[in-house]
Design a protein around this motif. Structure first.
Motif, PDB file in Angstrom:
ATOM      1  N   ILE A 137       2.216   7.816  -1.851  1.00 35.14           N
ATOM      2  CA  ILE A 137       1.845   7.122  -0.616  1.00 35.14           C
ATOM      3  C   ILE A 137       0.794   7.930   0.151  1.00 35.14           C
ATOM      4  O   ILE A 137      -0.167   7.368   0.676  1.00 35.14           O
ATOM      5  N   ASN A 138       0.933   9.259   0.185  1.00 37.20           N
ATOM      6  CA  ASN A 138      -0.069  10.097   0.856  1.00 37.20           C
ATOM      7  C   ASN A 138      -1.437   9.952   0.191  1.00 37.20           C
ATOM      8  O   ASN A 138      -2.458   9.877   0.883  1.00 37.20           O
ATOM      9  N   GLU A 139      -1.471   9.927  -1.130  1.00 38.48           N
ATOM     10  CA  GLU A 139      -2.742   9.732  -1.842  1.00 38.48           C
ATOM     11  C   GLU A 139      -3.323   8.351  -1.530  1.00 38.48           C
ATOM     12  O   GLU A 139      -4.525   8.198  -1.346  1.00 38.48           O
ATOM     13  N   TRP A 140      -2.466   7.350  -1.476  1.00 38.64           N
ATOM     14  CA  TRP A 140      -2.900   5.993  -1.143  1.00 38.64           C
ATOM     15  C   TRP A 140      -3.511   5.962   0.251  1.00 38.64           C
ATOM     16  O   TRP A 140      -4.555   5.350   0.480  1.00 38.64           O
ATOM     17  N   LEU A 141      -2.859   6.654   1.207  1.00 35.58           N
ATOM     18  CA  LEU A 141      -3.363   6.704   2.578  1.00 35.58           C
ATOM     19  C   LEU A 141      -4.727   7.391   2.651  1.00 35.58           C
ATOM     20  O   LEU A 141      -5.585   7.000   3.439  1.00 35.58           O
ATOM     21  N   LYS A 142      -4.947   8.398   1.824  1.00 35.55           N
ATOM     22  CA  LYS A 142      -6.250   9.068   1.799  1.00 35.55           C
ATOM     23  C   LYS A 142      -7.343   8.112   1.319  1.00 35.55           C
ATOM     24  O   LYS A 142      -8.483   8.192   1.771  1.00 35.55           O
ATOM     25  N   ARG A 143      -6.992   7.211   0.407  1.00 31.73           N
ATOM     26  CA  ARG A 143      -7.965   6.241  -0.094  1.00 31.73           C
ATOM     27  C   ARG A 143      -8.151   5.069   0.868  1.00 31.73           C
ATOM     28  O   ARG A 143      -9.076   4.281   0.713  1.00 31.73           O
ATOM     29  N   HIS A 144      -7.251   4.924   1.836  1.00 34.40           N
ATOM     30  CA  HIS A 144      -7.295   3.824   2.811  1.00 34.40           C
ATOM     31  C   HIS A 144      -7.176   4.403   4.225  1.00 34.40           C
ATOM     32  O   HIS A 144      -6.184   4.177   4.924  1.00 34.40           O
ATOM     33  N   PRO A 145      -8.194   5.138   4.680  1.00 31.10           N
ATOM     34  CA  PRO A 145      -8.083   5.842   5.954  1.00 31.10           C
ATOM     35  C   PRO A 145      -7.960   4.947   7.189  1.00 31.10           C
ATOM     36  O   PRO A 145      -7.524   5.408   8.238  1.00 31.10           O
ATOM     37  N   ARG A 146      -8.317   3.695   7.074  1.00 31.19           N
ATOM     38  CA  ARG A 146      -8.232   2.796   8.246  1.00 31.19           C
ATOM     39  C   ARG A 146      -6.860   2.162   8.415  1.00 31.19           C
ATOM     40  O   ARG A 146      -6.601   1.497   9.412  1.00 31.19           O
ATOM     41  N   VAL A 147      -5.990   2.341   7.450  1.00 34.42           N
ATOM     42  CA  VAL A 147      -4.656   1.755   7.522  1.00 34.42           C
ATOM     43  C   VAL A 147      -3.857   2.468   8.610  1.00 34.42           C
ATOM     44  O   VAL A 147      -3.781   3.691   8.634  1.00 34.42           O
ATOM     45  N   ASP A 148      -3.272   1.675   9.519  1.00 35.87           N
ATOM     46  CA  ASP A 148      -2.478   2.277  10.584  1.00 35.87           C
ATOM     47  C   ASP A 148      -0.996   1.918  10.491  1.00 35.87           C
ATOM     48  O   ASP A 148      -0.198   2.318  11.332  1.00 35.87           O
ATOM     49  N   ARG A 149      -0.642   1.142   9.461  1.00 32.09           N
ATOM     50  CA  ARG A 149       0.759   0.822   9.247  1.00 32.09           C
ATOM     51  C   ARG A 149       0.986   0.603   7.756  1.00 32.09           C
ATOM     52  O   ARG A 149       0.075   0.245   7.027  1.00 32.09           O
ATOM     53  N   LEU A 150       2.203   0.844   7.322  1.00 28.75           N
ATOM     54  CA  LEU A 150       2.540   0.713   5.908  1.00 28.75           C
ATOM     55  C   LEU A 150       3.275  -0.593   5.663  1.00 28.75           C
ATOM     56  O   LEU A 150       4.291  -0.868   6.297  1.00 28.75           O
ATOM     57  N   ASN A 151       2.737  -1.360   4.742  1.00 30.85           N
ATOM     58  CA  ASN A 151       3.334  -2.625   4.335  1.00 30.85           C
ATOM     59  C   ASN A 151       3.916  -2.405   2.941  1.00 30.85           C
ATOM     60  O   ASN A 151       3.173  -2.189   1.988  1.00 30.85           O
ATOM     61  N   PRO A 152       5.239  -2.439   2.798  1.00 28.49           N
ATOM     62  CA  PRO A 152       5.836  -2.166   1.489  1.00 28.49           C
ATOM     63  C   PRO A 152       5.380  -3.125   0.395  1.00 28.49           C
ATOM     64  O   PRO A 152       5.279  -2.739  -0.764  1.00 28.49           O
ATOM     65  N   VAL A 153       5.083  -4.366   0.742  1.00 27.87           N
ATOM     66  CA  VAL A 153       4.609  -5.335  -0.255  1.00 27.87           C
ATOM     67  C   VAL A 153       3.272  -4.874  -0.827  1.00 27.87           C
ATOM     68  O   VAL A 153       3.068  -4.853  -2.044  1.00 27.87           O
ATOM     69  N   LEU A 154       2.361  -4.465   0.043  1.00 25.44           N
ATOM     70  CA  LEU A 154       1.061  -3.975  -0.392  1.00 25.44           C
ATOM     71  C   LEU A 154       1.200  -2.681  -1.199  1.00 25.44           C
ATOM     72  O   LEU A 154       0.547  -2.507  -2.229  1.00 25.44           O
ATOM     73  N   LEU A 155       2.064  -1.784  -0.745  1.00 24.61           N
ATOM     74  CA  LEU A 155       2.283  -0.540  -1.485  1.00 24.61           C
ATOM     75  C   LEU A 155       2.799  -0.825  -2.896  1.00 24.61           C
ATOM     76  O   LEU A 155       2.359  -0.201  -3.857  1.00 24.61           O
ATOM     77  N   CYS A 156       3.704  -1.776  -3.007  1.00 26.25           N
ATOM     78  CA  CYS A 156       4.244  -2.137  -4.324  1.00 26.25           C
ATOM     79  C   CYS A 156       3.150  -2.700  -5.229  1.00 26.25           C
ATOM     80  O   CYS A 156       3.153  -2.452  -6.432  1.00 26.25           O
ATOM     81  N   GLN A 157       2.232  -3.443  -4.663  1.00 28.14           N
ATOM     82  CA  GLN A 157       1.141  -4.011  -5.446  1.00 28.14           C
ATOM     83  C   GLN A 157       0.160  -2.931  -5.898  1.00 28.14           C
ATOM     84  O   GLN A 157      -0.348  -2.974  -7.016  1.00 28.14           O
ATOM     85  N   ASP A 158      -0.111  -1.959  -5.034  1.00 29.97           N
ATOM     86  CA  ASP A 158      -1.144  -0.962  -5.302  1.00 29.97           C
ATOM     87  C   ASP A 158      -0.659   0.262  -6.084  1.00 29.97           C
ATOM     88  O   ASP A 158      -1.438   0.878  -6.800  1.00 29.97           O
ATOM     89  N   LEU A 159       0.591   0.624  -5.903  1.00 25.89           N
ATOM     90  CA  LEU A 159       1.118   1.832  -6.538  1.00 25.89           C
ATOM     91  C   LEU A 159       1.968   1.482  -7.759  1.00 25.89           C
ATOM     92  O   LEU A 159       2.609   0.449  -7.796  1.00 25.89           O
ATOM     93  N   LYS A 160       1.990   2.372  -8.685  1.00 27.94           N
ATOM     94  CA  LYS A 160       2.836   2.168  -9.863  1.00 27.94           C
ATOM     95  C   LYS A 160       4.189   2.829  -9.607  1.00 27.94           C
ATOM     96  O   LYS A 160       4.588   3.758 -10.316  1.00 27.94           O
TER      97      LYS A 160
END
Length: 111
Positions: free
Chosen positions: A14-37
């Motif tokens: 999730i930290n690596e994902w946040l580094k790639r998406h610096p404008r994100v100000d909230r975490l959406n578990p649905v989006l995280l599930c789609q983007d992360l393995k």
């Protein structure tokens, strides 16, 4: 949480994902599930643990007809049920109770 290698790994992902998406100000578990393995259960467990520790706060947002999560946030899913909200183009839509998702924000320390 430091004793649980799975949760540490999820946190690192999730930290690596946040580094790639610096404008994100909230975490959406649905989006995280789609983007992360990462298994959805592990993401949910990590977010839950972070909420219990006080690092994250949780609110609830409906999914708009476009499929995107609304910027409207509510303290409880019950507050959203049967409401009519406006989408990104100011068009009204009825909230579907099956399309309410938790969103997580970092807790900001008061200065």
């Amino acid at each position: 949480m430091q004793n649980d290698a799975n949760l540490v790994e999820v946190g690192n992902s999730i930290n690596e994902w946040l580094k790639r998406h610096p404008r994100v100000d909230r975490l959406n578990p649905v989006l995280l599930c789609q983007d992360l393995k990462v298994r959805p259960f592990e993401i949910a467990r990590f977010l839950h643990e972070m909420t219990l520790s006080g690092a994250l706060t949780v609110t609830y947002s409906p999914i708009m007809p476009s499929g995107e999560v609304s910027l409207d946030e509510f303290e409880s899913p019950v507050e959203i049920e049967d409401r009519i909200l406006l989408d990104g183009f100011d068009r009204p839509y009825q909230v579907d109770e099956r399309k309410i998702v938790p969103v997580y924000r970092p807790v900001r320390e008061k200065v």
